[in-house]
Design a protein around this motif. Structure first.
Motif, PDB file in Angstrom:
ATOM      1  N   ASP A   6       0.869  -1.175   0.000  1.00 43.09           N
ATOM      2  CA  ASP A   6       0.000   0.000   0.000  1.00 43.09           C
ATOM      3  C   ASP A   6       0.910   1.231   0.000  1.00 43.09           C
ATOM      4  OD1 ASP A   6      -1.471   2.291   0.877  1.00 43.09           O
ATOM      5  OD2 ASP A   6      -3.006   0.974   1.704  1.00 43.09           O
ATOM      6  N   LEU A   7       0.972   1.912  -1.123  1.00 46.84           N
ATOM      7  CA  LEU A   7       1.905   3.044  -1.263  1.00 46.84           C
ATOM      8  C   LEU A   7       1.519   4.230  -0.388  1.00 46.84           C
ATOM      9  CD1 LEU A   7       2.694   2.880  -5.088  1.00 46.84           C
ATOM     10  CD2 LEU A   7       4.049   2.006  -3.164  1.00 46.84           C
ATOM     11  N   ASP A   8       0.244   4.405  -0.106  1.00 46.23           N
ATOM     12  CA  ASP A   8      -0.156   5.488   0.800  1.00 46.23           C
ATOM     13  C   ASP A   8       0.411   5.241   2.202  1.00 46.23           C
ATOM     14  OD1 ASP A   8      -1.862   7.336  -0.799  1.00 46.23           O
ATOM     15  OD2 ASP A   8      -2.995   5.492  -1.125  1.00 46.23           O
ATOM     16  N   GLN A   9       0.403   3.996   2.650  1.00 46.22           N
ATOM     17  CA  GLN A   9       0.985   3.668   3.952  1.00 46.22           C
ATOM     18  C   GLN A   9       2.504   3.831   3.917  1.00 46.22           C
ATOM     19  OE1 GLN A   9      -0.350  -0.211   5.145  1.00 46.22           O
ATOM     20  NE2 GLN A   9      -2.463   0.445   5.415  1.00 46.22           N
ATOM     21  N   ALA A  10       3.113   3.517   2.790  1.00 47.65           N
ATOM     22  CA  ALA A  10       4.563   3.689   2.657  1.00 47.65           C
ATOM     23  C   ALA A  10       4.945   5.169   2.710  1.00 47.65           C
ATOM     24  CB  ALA A  10       5.053   3.050   1.363  1.00 47.65           C
ATOM     25  N   VAL A  11       4.120   6.026   2.134  1.00 43.80           N
ATOM     26  CA  VAL A  11       4.377   7.468   2.214  1.00 43.80           C
ATOM     27  C   VAL A  11       4.295   7.940   3.660  1.00 43.80           C
ATOM     28  CG1 VAL A  11       3.464   9.746   1.605  1.00 43.80           C
ATOM     29  CG2 VAL A  11       3.777   8.024  -0.157  1.00 43.80           C
ATOM     30  N   ALA A  12       3.403   7.349   4.437  1.00 44.55           N
ATOM     31  CA  ALA A  12       3.320   7.697   5.855  1.00 44.55           C
ATOM     32  C   ALA A  12       4.631   7.370   6.570  1.00 44.55           C
ATOM     33  CB  ALA A  12       2.152   6.975   6.513  1.00 44.55           C
ATOM     34  N   GLU A  13       5.326   6.324   6.140  1.00 41.11           N
ATOM     35  CA  GLU A  13       6.633   5.985   6.710  1.00 41.11           C
ATOM     36  C   GLU A  13       7.647   7.090   6.403  1.00 41.11           C
ATOM     37  OE1 GLU A  13       7.482   3.318   8.650  1.00 41.11           O
ATOM     38  OE2 GLU A  13       5.442   2.522   8.591  1.00 41.11           O
ATOM     39  N   ILE A  14       7.598   7.625   5.201  1.00 41.18           N
ATOM     40  CA  ILE A  14       8.490   8.736   4.839  1.00 41.18           C
ATOM     41  C   ILE A  14       8.139   9.970   5.654  1.00 41.18           C
ATOM     42  CG2 ILE A  14       9.155  10.328   2.992  1.00 41.18           C
ATOM     43  CD1 ILE A  14       8.610   7.998   1.001  1.00 41.18           C
ATOM     44  N   THR A  15       6.862  10.308   5.665  1.00 41.71           N
ATOM     45  CA  THR A  15       6.394  11.521   6.342  1.00 41.71           C
ATOM     46  C   THR A  15       6.768  11.515   7.831  1.00 41.71           C
ATOM     47  OG1 THR A  15       4.580  11.684   4.759  1.00 41.71           O
ATOM     48  CG2 THR A  15       4.351  12.922   6.795  1.00 41.71           C
TER      49      THR A  15
END
Length: 123
Positions: A6-15
């Protein structure tokens, strides 16, 4: 391409890591998105709302010294492209990634390994 991550969840890891990276003197660039449904040539976008069918995300992080640099691209199919420019070499790796949390671990280890700094975000 399979939807493993899930790329949206992966972006949360970056954020979650942005404040610590910035505080450490690193310069993270914007998260980029690639849309599988976009016509060729596909453009990288920085706004999620412009993406109908996300197939990858990416982030570039410049080291505090202004020279070293790390670029990570995560594909929803379950792998990442890691490119790091260090003082001595250009490193390229393509690890398998099974979850957004595993991507977060890759972010942490890569920042420490190639940029020599970074802290885990507070949870």
């Amino acid at each position: 391409m399979d939807h493993v991550i899930d790329l949206d969840q992966a972006v949360a890891e970056i954020t979650a890591r942005l404040p610590a990276w910035t505080e450490s003197g690193l310069e993270p660039g914007p998260v980029t998105w690639l849309d599988q449904a976009a016509p060729w040539p596909q453009r990288l976008e920085t706004h999620r709302a412009l993406i109908a069918d996300p197939c990858s995300i990416g982030v570039r992080i410049r080291g505090a010294d202004g020279w070293r640099e790390l670029q990570l691209v995560l594909y929803r199919g379950g792998w990442a492209d890691l490119d790091a420019l260090t003082d001595e070499e250009l490193v390229t790796e393509c690890p398998r990634i099974a979850s957004p949390e595993e991507f977060g671990n890759l972010l942490d280890s890569s920042v420490t390994r190639f940029l020599g700094t970074g802290r885990r975000p507070a949870v």
